[in-house]
Design an enzyme around this catalytic site. Structure first.
Site, PDB file in Angstrom:
ATOM      1  N   PHE A   8       0.816  -1.209   0.000  1.00 55.07           N
ATOM      2  CA  PHE A   8       0.000   0.000   0.000  1.00 55.07           C
ATOM      3  C   PHE A   8       0.852   1.263   0.000  1.00 55.07           C
ATOM      4  O   PHE A   8       1.749   1.415   0.839  1.00 55.07           O
ATOM      5  CB  PHE A   8      -0.884   0.059   1.252  1.00 55.07           C
ATOM      6  N   ASP A   9       0.520   2.171  -0.885  1.00 58.90           N
ATOM      7  CA  ASP A   9       0.978   3.551  -0.761  1.00 58.90           C
ATOM      8  C   ASP A   9       0.248   4.178   0.436  1.00 58.90           C
ATOM      9  O   ASP A   9      -0.774   3.660   0.895  1.00 58.90           O
ATOM     10  CB  ASP A   9       0.651   4.302  -2.048  1.00 58.90           C
ATOM     11  N   VAL A  10       0.757   5.317   0.917  1.00 61.47           N
ATOM     12  CA  VAL A  10       0.133   5.994   2.058  1.00 61.47           C
ATOM     13  C   VAL A  10      -0.673   7.218   1.629  1.00 61.47           C
ATOM     14  O   VAL A  10      -1.891   7.276   1.806  1.00 61.47           O
ATOM     15  CB  VAL A  10       1.197   6.417   3.109  1.00 61.47           C
ATOM     16  N   VAL A 178      -1.041  -1.126  -4.435  1.00 57.06           N
ATOM     17  CA  VAL A 178      -2.245  -0.289  -4.389  1.00 57.06           C
ATOM     18  C   VAL A 178      -1.804   1.143  -4.142  1.00 57.06           C
ATOM     19  O   VAL A 178      -1.158   1.432  -3.128  1.00 57.06           O
ATOM     20  CB  VAL A 178      -3.210  -0.743  -3.277  1.00 57.06           C
ATOM     21  N   ASP A 180      -2.356   5.665  -5.498  1.00 53.31           N
ATOM     22  CA  ASP A 180      -3.078   6.688  -6.261  1.00 53.31           C
ATOM     23  C   ASP A 180      -2.241   7.303  -7.371  1.00 53.31           C
ATOM     24  O   ASP A 180      -2.772   8.039  -8.204  1.00 53.31           O
ATOM     25  CB  ASP A 180      -3.540   7.809  -5.317  1.00 53.31           C
TER      26      ASP A 180
END
Length: 227
Positions: A8-10, A178, A180
């Protein structure tokens, strides 16, 4: 496809970076007794995004980004300031912001029992660790990988190589990124040869050559992909 390892990106994936950024700027401008108008905020937001893209492409160093962005920003308004000092104050204020993206904690709680979850971020180590801790999300993750400590950044394959080397039993076929950012998360996943999910809640157009494996506009939509 069965995915057991989720990376995961933050920022703007799990935590609302834009909200944290705006709160930090408001605090900074209050300390220097200057008004933060909507136009001034947009100017900073755009400049900062441009600098981060340049950093991702390897055109400038992390130190240049952090120490020069406020010099560049205030020079636009004819002011000569101590950009390094302003940057230090801003990062302190930024670390205090940890608003979650809607349903972030619900998602992590739902998928945690059957998946290995990891953070992959280009953010500043001290800032990101504090935000993850105070948001209550850090305990969902098996580890947190930050470019500042890895020595490489997204989208460089070397970053993902270093992450993979530290995850026991890692395979590209069972891993999923995952995030944005098309230029950081999705491009990095493509270069490394793993599948990706573009979190695109605002339905932004993708005019790039980088195509994600999946696209979602709500975090809970990820559950159908990884279950």
């Amino acid at each position: 496809m069965t995915y057991s390892t989720i990376l995961f990106d933050v920022d703007d994936t799990l935590l609302n970076f834009e909200a944290s950024e705006k709160q930090a700027l408001e605090k900074l401008f209050k300390t220097i007794h200057q008004p933060l108008t909507p136009a001034v905020y947009r100017d900073y937001h755009d400049l900062n995004a441009q600098l981060w893209h340049r950093y991702e492409r390897g055109e400038i160093s992390r130190e240049t980004l952090l120490n020069s962005r406020f010099n560049l920003f205030f020079a636009h308004y004819g002011q000569n300031i101590d950009g390094k000092l302003y940057g230090q104050k801003y990062r302190t204020f930024l670390s205090e912001g940890h608003d979650q993206i809607p349903q972030a904690q619900t998602l992590l709680n739902d998928i945690r029992p059957n998946h290995q979850l990891y953070v992959i971020t280009n953010g500043i180590a001290a800032t990101q660790q504090r935000r993850l801790k105070e948001s209550g999300l850090v305990n969902y993750f098996d580890d947190v990988f930050i470019s500042e400590r890895i020595g490489h950044k997204k989208p460089d394959s070397a970053f993902f190589e270093a992450v993979a080397d530290q995850i026991q039993g890692f395979t590209k076929q069972s891993a999923l990124v995952v995030g944005d950012s098309l230029t950081s998360d999705i491009l990095g996943a493509k270069h490394f040869g793993i599948d990706s999910v573009w979190f695109n809640p605002h339905h932004l157009p993708n005019a790039s050559q980088t195509k994600p494996t999946y696209e979602i506009d709500h975090l809970l939509s990820l559950e159908a992909i990884v279950s």
